[in-house]
Motif scaffolding. Structure first.
Motif, PDB file in Angstrom:
ATOM      1  N   SER B 179     -73.560 -15.615 -22.184  1.00  0.00           N
ATOM      2  CA  SER B 179     -73.100 -15.145 -23.504  1.00  0.00           C
ATOM      3  C   SER B 179     -71.589 -14.984 -23.527  1.00  0.00           C
ATOM      4  O   SER B 179     -70.954 -15.279 -24.537  1.00  0.00           O
ATOM      5  N   ALA B 180     -71.013 -14.505 -22.424  1.00  0.00           N
ATOM      6  CA  ALA B 180     -69.554 -14.338 -22.389  1.00  0.00           C
ATOM      7  C   ALA B 180     -68.880 -15.697 -22.511  1.00  0.00           C
ATOM      8  O   ALA B 180     -67.907 -15.862 -23.261  1.00  0.00           O
ATOM      9  N   ILE B 181     -69.433 -16.692 -21.809  1.00  0.00           N
ATOM     10  CA  ILE B 181     -68.860 -18.038 -21.881  1.00  0.00           C
ATOM     11  C   ILE B 181     -68.954 -18.559 -23.324  1.00  0.00           C
ATOM     12  O   ILE B 181     -67.979 -19.062 -23.879  1.00  0.00           O
ATOM     13  N   ALA B 182     -70.139 -18.375 -23.946  1.00  0.00           N
ATOM     14  CA  ALA B 182     -70.333 -18.860 -25.319  1.00  0.00           C
ATOM     15  C   ALA B 182     -69.413 -18.134 -26.300  1.00  0.00           C
ATOM     16  O   ALA B 182     -69.072 -18.665 -27.351  1.00  0.00           O
ATOM     17  N   SER B 183     -69.005 -16.909 -25.963  1.00  0.00           N
ATOM     18  CA  SER B 183     -68.197 -16.127 -26.901  1.00  0.00           C
ATOM     19  C   SER B 183     -66.724 -16.501 -26.842  1.00  0.00           C
ATOM     20  O   SER B 183     -65.946 -16.072 -27.685  1.00  0.00           O
ATOM     21  N   LEU B 184     -66.321 -17.267 -25.830  1.00  0.00           N
ATOM     22  CA  LEU B 184     -64.885 -17.527 -25.719  1.00  0.00           C
ATOM     23  C   LEU B 184     -64.473 -18.995 -25.770  1.00  0.00           C
ATOM     24  O   LEU B 184     -63.291 -19.286 -25.945  1.00  0.00           O
ATOM     25  N   THR B 185     -65.430 -19.930 -25.652  1.00  0.00           N
ATOM     26  CA  THR B 185     -65.024 -21.334 -25.691  1.00  0.00           C
ATOM     27  C   THR B 185     -64.352 -21.650 -27.025  1.00  0.00           C
ATOM     28  O   THR B 185     -64.917 -21.393 -28.079  1.00  0.00           O
ATOM     29  N   GLY B 186     -63.144 -22.149 -26.943  1.00  0.00           N
ATOM     30  CA  GLY B 186     -62.445 -22.603 -28.139  1.00  0.00           C
ATOM     31  C   GLY B 186     -61.799 -21.522 -28.991  1.00  0.00           C
ATOM     32  O   GLY B 186     -61.286 -21.817 -30.068  1.00  0.00           O
ATOM     33  N   VAL B 187     -61.808 -20.257 -28.572  1.00  0.00           N
ATOM     34  CA  VAL B 187     -61.124 -19.238 -29.378  1.00  0.00           C
ATOM     35  C   VAL B 187     -59.623 -19.308 -29.117  1.00  0.00           C
ATOM     36  O   VAL B 187     -59.168 -19.872 -28.125  1.00  0.00           O
ATOM     37  N   ASP B 188     -58.849 -18.734 -30.038  1.00  0.00           N
ATOM     38  CA  ASP B 188     -57.399 -18.812 -29.916  1.00  0.00           C
ATOM     39  C   ASP B 188     -56.834 -17.734 -28.997  1.00  0.00           C
ATOM     40  O   ASP B 188     -55.780 -17.900 -28.404  1.00  0.00           O
ATOM     41  N   HIS B 189     -57.550 -16.606 -28.918  1.00  0.00           N
ATOM     42  CA  HIS B 189     -56.987 -15.478 -28.184  1.00  0.00           C
ATOM     43  C   HIS B 189     -58.110 -14.565 -27.711  1.00  0.00           C
ATOM     44  O   HIS B 189     -59.113 -14.407 -28.403  1.00  0.00           O
ATOM     45  N   VAL B 190     -57.929 -13.980 -26.540  1.00  0.00           N
ATOM     46  CA  VAL B 190     -58.892 -12.999 -26.043  1.00  0.00           C
ATOM     47  C   VAL B 190     -58.181 -11.653 -25.922  1.00  0.00           C
ATOM     48  O   VAL B 190     -57.065 -11.579 -25.416  1.00  0.00           O
ATOM     49  N   VAL B 191     -58.820 -10.605 -26.444  1.00  0.00           N
ATOM     50  CA  VAL B 191     -58.324  -9.256 -26.226  1.00  0.00           C
ATOM     51  C   VAL B 191     -59.223  -8.622 -25.171  1.00  0.00           C
ATOM     52  O   VAL B 191     -60.434  -8.492 -25.360  1.00  0.00           O
ATOM     53  N   LEU B 192     -58.628  -8.264 -24.043  1.00  0.00           N
ATOM     54  CA  LEU B 192     -59.377  -7.664 -22.943  1.00  0.00           C
ATOM     55  C   LEU B 192     -59.268  -6.146 -23.041  1.00  0.00           C
ATOM     56  O   LEU B 192     -58.165  -5.607 -23.021  1.00  0.00           O
ATOM     57  N   VAL B 193     -60.403  -5.478 -23.214  1.00  0.00           N
ATOM     58  CA  VAL B 193     -60.405  -4.015 -23.197  1.00  0.00           C
ATOM     59  C   VAL B 193     -60.870  -3.602 -21.800  1.00  0.00           C
ATOM     60  O   VAL B 193     -62.038  -3.738 -21.453  1.00  0.00           O
ATOM     61  N   ALA B 194     -59.929  -3.137 -20.991  1.00  0.00           N
ATOM     62  CA  ALA B 194     -60.241  -2.813 -19.599  1.00  0.00           C
ATOM     63  C   ALA B 194     -60.242  -1.300 -19.433  1.00  0.00           C
ATOM     64  O   ALA B 194     -59.508  -0.597 -20.106  1.00  0.00           O
ATOM     65  N   GLU B 195     -61.101  -0.824 -18.554  1.00  0.00           N
ATOM     66  CA  GLU B 195     -61.179   0.617 -18.301  1.00  0.00           C
ATOM     67  C   GLU B 195     -60.456   0.916 -16.982  1.00  0.00           C
ATOM     68  O   GLU B 195     -60.623   0.189 -16.008  1.00  0.00           O
ATOM     69  N   ALA B 196     -59.655   1.991 -16.993  1.00  0.00           N
ATOM     70  CA  ALA B 196     -58.880   2.334 -15.794  1.00  0.00           C
ATOM     71  C   ALA B 196     -59.772   2.982 -14.751  1.00  0.00           C
ATOM     72  O   ALA B 196     -59.774   4.191 -14.568  1.00  0.00           O
ATOM     73  N   SER B 197     -60.592   2.155 -14.098  1.00  0.00           N
ATOM     74  CA  SER B 197     -61.424   2.641 -13.005  1.00  0.00           C
ATOM     75  C   SER B 197     -61.542   1.486 -12.031  1.00  0.00           C
ATOM     76  O   SER B 197     -61.251   0.345 -12.374  1.00  0.00           O
ATOM     77  N   LYS B 198     -61.979   1.802 -10.802  1.00  0.00           N
ATOM     78  CA  LYS B 198     -62.135   0.743  -9.796  1.00  0.00           C
ATOM     79  C   LYS B 198     -63.041  -0.359 -10.298  1.00  0.00           C
ATOM     80  O   LYS B 198     -62.736  -1.532 -10.179  1.00  0.00           O
ATOM     81  N   SER B 199     -64.199   0.063 -10.884  1.00  0.00           N
ATOM     82  CA  SER B 199     -65.127  -0.968 -11.339  1.00  0.00           C
ATOM     83  C   SER B 199     -64.574  -1.700 -12.562  1.00  0.00           C
ATOM     84  O   SER B 199     -64.756  -2.902 -12.697  1.00  0.00           O
ATOM     85  N   GLY B 200     -63.885  -0.959 -13.444  1.00  0.00           N
ATOM     86  CA  GLY B 200     -63.278  -1.589 -14.620  1.00  0.00           C
ATOM     87  C   GLY B 200     -62.270  -2.655 -14.201  1.00  0.00           C
ATOM     88  O   GLY B 200     -62.216  -3.743 -14.780  1.00  0.00           O
ATOM     89  N   PHE B 201     -61.483  -2.349 -13.191  1.00  0.00           N
ATOM     90  CA  PHE B 201     -60.467  -3.272 -12.675  1.00  0.00           C
ATOM     91  C   PHE B 201     -61.144  -4.500 -12.057  1.00  0.00           C
ATOM     92  O   PHE B 201     -60.836  -5.649 -12.403  1.00  0.00           O
ATOM     93  N   HIS B 202     -62.106  -4.235 -11.169  1.00  0.00           N
ATOM     94  CA  HIS B 202     -62.846  -5.297 -10.490  1.00  0.00           C
ATOM     95  C   HIS B 202     -63.437  -6.277 -11.505  1.00  0.00           C
ATOM     96  O   HIS B 202     -63.314  -7.498 -11.377  1.00  0.00           O
ATOM     97  N   ASP B 203     -64.053  -5.722 -12.554  1.00  0.00           N
ATOM     98  CA  ASP B 203     -64.723  -6.566 -13.540  1.00  0.00           C
ATOM     99  C   ASP B 203     -63.727  -7.304 -14.434  1.00  0.00           C
ATOM    100  O   ASP B 203     -63.970  -8.433 -14.855  1.00  0.00           O
ATOM    101  N   ALA B 204     -62.588  -6.645 -14.714  1.00  0.00           N
ATOM    102  CA  ALA B 204     -61.559  -7.289 -15.529  1.00  0.00           C
ATOM    103  C   ALA B 204     -60.992  -8.503 -14.795  1.00  0.00           C
ATOM    104  O   ALA B 204     -60.749  -9.549 -15.403  1.00  0.00           O
TER     105      ALA B 204
END
Lengths: 291, 294
Positions: B179-204
């Protein structure tokens, strides 16, 4: 046979990993060392971040079988493409072109049956990694990790589960968020499912669709409300109306949220939270013995 | 028209809270919720549904026991282990594990197997106080969420173009899978909302690797940055090293939770609050960077 617990949530960030990791730790120290934690959130596996001393035992690549077409045998009849329900095969007879997109392929094998000319065989295509870790003397944490760019998360979960040794008494599977196929795969063999939610409209909405899925799958389940004290009371009303077991109510604690952010879930746990997990472990033990 | 998808890697970092805030700020935009597994944006935007459409999900096989001879070929060949002998005899398909490949249907010597597309998925065209919104409801346990994401985006794009909208803003799913792949193919811009935590960083970091494969520019927001200022600083450093602009940082505050409880965006709920002001600045910055690139 190990008793299989799965931790699910619907909504992301409600505290699945917190619950899985804390429960693993509580059961291991207070009940039985024969426990394994399986991180099935293969898109974003995080359980291991909370075990700094864990030693890696093994690592292997997970593959899927994907077809390849031998062009010298191919007649470009297009039967394989017709059989492929996942649009992974393109055949253009006019220009004698045949191609397979491994990222669309589900490895079902239908194309092999379609081809009458023996032109299709299978090769292995990497889709992720499987790692095992030991937190004390024996392997007790398994992690699956999806290769970036691969859409085959469900297959990685399936392979991860195949690799689990069954000499443990308890297995805890940490599921991905959502309610679609990867969650179904994680929960499919679970004896009991813990749904982790938070007392907000988002938490409630996603809990209700997860409950719907659990009922369709005929799973026994109960709810843990995490971050209690934030938000509103609607989630408690829902749990009561639906006659769902409230397994634990874990209070929101800003200090603890900061510890979590640092990757410290298992040291200096606030007494209230420690007690909540101990109570949850005892409750689960009673359920398992009762069953 | 510029298409932006909001993603996070880790779940629960605050994608939808940010999406709702931007929705209340964007003039002349169309919105989608493409976290079709667990959609929540509608709880804030409270759309009035104008149009409901069915989405045909993947097929599910079933066996006609009157015709079935119990030869077991289907069971042997099914690679998803979806066919079993049932108690009391006879073969049956487990609808949850069936992936709808139709192999069993094609190889059954007595044609006892048929498959039907799942009719359990819907998508909607709606109106909200901020503009048109497209969203979906996927049946629990369904396959093919990626296809549904692609469909909702395609329909939204057509409508955005027709309305001469300046933006199409997608509230994306967590993770880095189909689903993540389908949500971003061909878009002009991605806004990444990252959480300031170890897991948030790892996943970002994993999400950035995925987005970079598609060569899409990213703007980053660090949410709950004050839960761990040190990790927030490390994340900022990493983002900058990747050529990603950090457009703003949001502290952890119960105001965000209370806005959701009141079914409002933070910008509507407390327009003068520091978080709402940060949202305004971040949206302006994103608009600027998107225009510079295009």
């Amino acid at each position: 046979m190990a008793f299989k617990l799965a931790i699910c949530s619907g909504k992301g960030g409600t505290g699945k990993t917190s619950v899985a990791v804390n429960l693993f730790q509580t059961i291991r120290s207070k009940w039985t060392p024969k426990i394994q934690l399986i991180d099935c959130d293969v898109e974003e596996p995080n359980d291991l971040l909370f075990f700094r001393d864990a030693k890696q035992q093994d690592r292997s690549v997970i593959h899927q079988s994907v077809p390849v077409i031998e062009e010298s045998k191919c007649t470009f009849c297009g039967k394989c493409s017709e059989y492929c329900e996942f649009n992974a095969i393109s055949i253009m007879p006019s220009v004698q072109y045949a191609a397979i997109d491994p990222n669309m392929c589900h490895s079902c094998g239908a194309c092999l049956h379609a081809c009458k000319y023996n032109a299709i065989s299978e090769i292995k295509h990497p889709i992720g990694e499987l790692s095992s870790y030991a937190t004390n003397t024996k392997t007790d944490i398994l992690e699956g990790s999806l290769r970036i760019g691969s859409p085959m998360q469900t297959r990685v979960i399936k392979e991860l589960k195949r690799a689990v040794a069954s000499d443990s008494e308890i297995m805890i599977s940490d599921a991905p968020p959502g309610t679609s196929c990867p969650v179904v795969e994680t929960v499919s063999d679970a004896d009991y499912v813990i749904l982790v939610t938070e007392p907000t409209p988002f938490g409630l909405h996603d809990l209700s669709i997860t409950v719907e899925l659990m009922r369709e799958m005929n799973k026994s389940f109960g709810v843990v409300v995490n971050k209690a004290g934030l938000g509103d009371r609607e989630v408690y009303k829902y749990i009561k109306e639906e006659k769902i077991d409230l397994l634990a109510d874990i209070p929101f604690d800003r200090e603890y949220a900061c510890q979590y952010a640092q990757g410290r879930l298992l040291t200096d746990t606030p007494p209230l939270i420690e007690q909540a997990f101990l109570k949850l472990a005892i409750d689960l033990k009673n359920r398992i013995i009762h069953d | 028209m510029i298409e932006i998808t909001i993603l996070s890697g880790k779940g629960g970092t605050g994608k939808t809270g940010v999406a709702a805030a931007f929705a209340s700020l964007a003039k002349n935009a169309v919105f989608t919720d493409i976290d079709v597994d667990a959609p929540d944006l509608h709880l804030i935007l409270q759309p009035t549904i104008l149009e409901t459409q069915q989405f045909e999900g993947s097929r599910i096989a079933s066996i006609d026991r009157e015709v079935c001879t119990n030869c077991g070929i289907c069971k042997k060949e099914c690679r998803f282990d979806a066919i079993h002998y049932r108690m009391g005899g006879g073969l049956e398909v487990n609808a949850f594990t069936c992936e709808g490949c139709r192999l069993c249907e094609r190889i059954c010597p007595v044609r006892a197997i048929h498959s039907e597309p799942s009719k359990n998925n819907f998508w909607f065209v709606s109106e909200t106080r901020f503009g048109s919104m497209l969203h979906a409801k996927m049946g629990a346990g369904e396959e093919n969420s990626g296809k549904l994401v692609t469909l909702v985006r395609k329909e939204a794009k057509e409508r955005a173009k027709k309305q001469n909208a300046a933006f199409l803003l997608n509230d994306g799913p967590p993770g880095v899978g189909c689903s993540a792949i389908a949500s971003l193919t061909g878009v002009d811009h991605v806004v990444l909302v990252a959480e300031a935590s170890k897991s948030g960083f790892h996943d970002a970091v994993r999400l950035i690797e995925l987005v970079q494969k598609f060569k899409i520019p990213i703007s980053a927001i660090i949410n709950k940055y004050d839960l761990n200022v040190e990790i927030s600083r490390q994340m900022e450093g990493f983002f900058v090293s990747q050529g990603i602009q950090v457009v703003g940082k949001i502290p952890f505050h119960t105001d965000m939770v209370n806005a959701i409880v009141n079914r409002k965006s933070i910008v509507e709920h407390l327009p003068k609050s520091p978080i709402a002001q940060t949202m305004v600045k971040m949206w302006d910055q994103i608009k600027k960077s998107v225009k510079e690139i295009s």
